[in-house]
Write a protein that holds these residues in place. Structure first.
Motif, mmCIF file in Angstrom:
data_model
loop_
_atom_site.group_PDB
_atom_site.id
_atom_site.type_symbol
_atom_site.label_atom_id
_atom_site.label_comp_id
_atom_site.label_asym_id
_atom_site.label_seq_id
_atom_site.Cartn_x
_atom_site.Cartn_y
_atom_site.Cartn_z
ATOM 1 N N MET A 1 50.805 4.920 8.028
ATOM 2 C CA MET A 1 50.026 5.454 6.920
ATOM 3 C C MET A 1 48.929 6.397 7.388
ATOM 4 N N ALA A 2 48.606 7.362 6.545
ATOM 5 C CA ALA A 2 47.488 8.256 6.816
ATOM 6 C C ALA A 2 46.218 7.439 6.973
ATOM 7 N N GLY A 3 45.437 7.776 7.985
ATOM 8 C CA GLY A 3 44.211 7.037 8.257
ATOM 9 C C GLY A 3 44.366 5.939 9.284
ATOM 10 N N ASP A 4 45.596 5.553 9.612
ATOM 11 C CA ASP A 4 45.810 4.546 10.659
ATOM 12 C C ASP A 4 45.240 5.049 11.982
ATOM 13 N N ILE A 5 44.505 4.173 12.671
ATOM 14 C CA ILE A 5 43.974 4.501 13.995
ATOM 15 C C ILE A 5 44.928 3.936 15.045
ATOM 16 N N ILE A 6 45.362 4.783 15.964
ATOM 17 C CA ILE A 6 46.334 4.369 16.982
ATOM 18 C C ILE A 6 45.576 3.763 18.163
ATOM 19 N N LEU A 7 45.704 2.442 18.321
ATOM 20 C CA LEU A 7 45.029 1.746 19.412
ATOM 21 C C LEU A 7 45.831 1.784 20.703
ATOM 22 N N LYS B 1 35.435 11.249 14.290
ATOM 23 C CA LYS B 1 34.102 11.396 14.856
ATOM 24 C C LYS B 1 33.781 10.317 15.881
ATOM 25 N N ALA B 2 34.491 9.193 15.816
ATOM 26 C CA ALA B 2 34.295 8.119 16.790
ATOM 27 C C ALA B 2 35.197 8.286 18.010
ATOM 28 N N GLU B 3 35.830 9.468 18.136
ATOM 29 C CA GLU B 3 36.725 9.786 19.253
ATOM 30 C C GLU B 3 37.956 8.876 19.268
ATOM 31 N N GLN B 4 38.381 8.434 18.095
ATOM 32 C CA GLN B 4 39.603 7.638 17.977
ATOM 33 C C GLN B 4 40.745 8.528 17.501
#
Length: 444
Positions: free
Chosen positions: A160-166, A139-142
């Motif tokens: 891992m599941a849930g990791d945000i790719i920066l 929802k934060a467009e990440q």
């Protein structure tokens, strides 16, 4: 200069201008001529225009420019005169095509260069070169990791599941679409890719470098989710060439274990091939239309249940899980199941994509995906930009999602989380109630 010389030159210029105008040089080429130098400059255009006129006449065409000629002129002029870096005519042409497609304001009609087209073909064959992770947009467009696939580098290197790719190889993913990030991650087998990840509870970003490998995509995962009540669970992640084959194997395995009810999970499933959607739906819908298709000129035509696929499995109470990322082929299947009363939809409203694209390969290995048809559900409901409302709405909160990702980080080989997944819990409750009054029976 004698009067004879002046007269001779004037007649020469007049003759040249007559031929020039006859050959396609317009008056605007000479408009504003105020000096001999201006006249010479205008006259210099004559051979070029005469050559164009001659070639046009030889080809049996009018002298009026076509859009193709205008494009070729612009490209030629740029290559000859642009001050900056060298012009790559192939990439410039590809970008021009993308702009042309974009002018239609149809997000699904698009151009694919040879690499993008090959990636799509590989996906439809059930394998790809990458790290083995399913990505999505929160929802934060990440861009984040929805699930880590079994057997891929991502699992071995502890993505891992849930990791945000920066970042991917140092390039920020900010404001990028998940499809663009997937493109960055993929590459030639054996090369390496570095991900910079934002991970919950990690004091600083996690940096992981791993090899790209050929990943065999397991699009179907299944198990007995409730051994006491004999409730089976099947998750389908995409509709590619392997999907129906794997669905068939999963159904046979669950049937062999005496399953009495079934959950089909189509959440996060973006869709895929139309003919595969027809085959998968045929395993759950008794008879009649699965979907109605209409092109821009003809009448509606139905794609119906394939009887041979319907009759080779037992009939169980069925619940289908859907959410806002269930799109296209997922909506064809879930819409047919809901419209025909073949099962119950649980979850959230689907994405709302009621359009069909036809992929057309081009001679250089590129391709275009063009919207060619509009589809309607079995009962002729138009779901485009509307989605399908589930029979039972269960909203998935941010807190639910955080708990699920925490569970999957602790259990990387799990493909569902019955402890925290409230939608799955509601589907199971619905099935247990229904199996108390229904028993498995063969399809009629």
């Amino acid at each position: 200069m004698t009067i004879q010389n002046i007269t001779g030159r004037a007649l020469g210029v007049a003759s040249l201008l007559f031929v020039a105008f006859a050959g396609g040089v317009s008056f605007r080429d000479f408009h504003g001529v105020r000096s001999a130098q201006d006249l010479r400059s205008a006259v210099m255009l004559v051979p070029q225009r005469l050559e164009t006129a001659y070639m046009t006449a030889a080809q049996g065409q009018t002298a009026e420019y076509t859009p193709y000629q205008t494009y070729a002129d612009v490209l030629t002029t740029l290559r000859a005169n642009y001050y900056g870096k060298d012009i790559d005519p192939t990439q410039m042409t590809y970008n021009g095509i993308r702009g042309m497609m974009g002018s239609l304001k149809d997000r699904y009609t698009r151009f694919m260069d040879p690499k993008a087209y090959q990636d799509m073909v590989d996906d439809n064959h059930g394998e790809f070169v990458g790290i083995g992770a399913l990505l999505g947009t929160n929802k934060a467009e990440q861009i984040y990791v929805v699930r880590v696939l079994q057997g891929g580098p991502a699992l071995r290197y502890k993505v891992m599941a849930g990791d945000i790719i920066l970042k991917v190889d140092g390039k920020s993913t900010l404001k990028m679409k998940d499809t663009a990030v997937v493109k960055l991650i993929r590459g030639a087998a054996g090369t390496k890719v570095t991900l910079t990840l934002l991970r919950k509870d990690a004091p600083q970003p996690v940096v992981i470098t791993m090899p790209r490998e050929t990943v065999q995509q397991e699009v179907v995962q299944h198990s007995i989710i409730d051994p006491v009540n004999k409730i089976g669970y099947i998750s389908l992640s995409v509709f590619n060439e392997e999907s129906d084959v794997q669905i068939d194997k999963a159904l046979l395995d669950l049937q062999g274990q005496g399953v009495k009810g079934l959950i089909l999970d189509l959440r996060e499933n973006p869709g895929g091939l139309l003919d595969i959607a027809q085959r998968v739906a045929s395993r759950f819908v008794p008879s009649g239309p699965i979907v109605w298709i209409k092109d821009r000129t003809g009448p509606m035509q139905s794609l119906d249940v394939i009887p041979s696929l319907h009759k080779n499995h037992m009939h169980y109470p069925l619940v289908v899980l859907v959410n806002g990322d269930s799109a296209s082929a997922s909506e064809i299947v879930s819409g047919a199941i809901k419209d025909t009363g073949s099962g119950t939809l649980v979850g959230e409203k689907t994405f709302g994509k009621g359009l069909v694209q036809t992929i057309m390969g081009l001679r250089d290995g590129s391709a275009v995906a063009i919207t060619t048809q509009h589809y309607y559900t079995a009962m002729k409901h138009d779901i485009n930009h509307k989605g399908i409302e589930p029979n039972i709405t269960v909203s998935y909160t941010d807190d639910d999602q955080r708990k699920m990702y925490a569970y999957l980080r602790e259990h990387p080989e799990a493909f569902y989380d019955l402890k925290n997944d409230t939608q799955l819990q509601r589907a199971l409750t619905e099935l247990v109630q229904r199996t108390r009054v229904a028993s498995a029976r063969p399809w009629e």
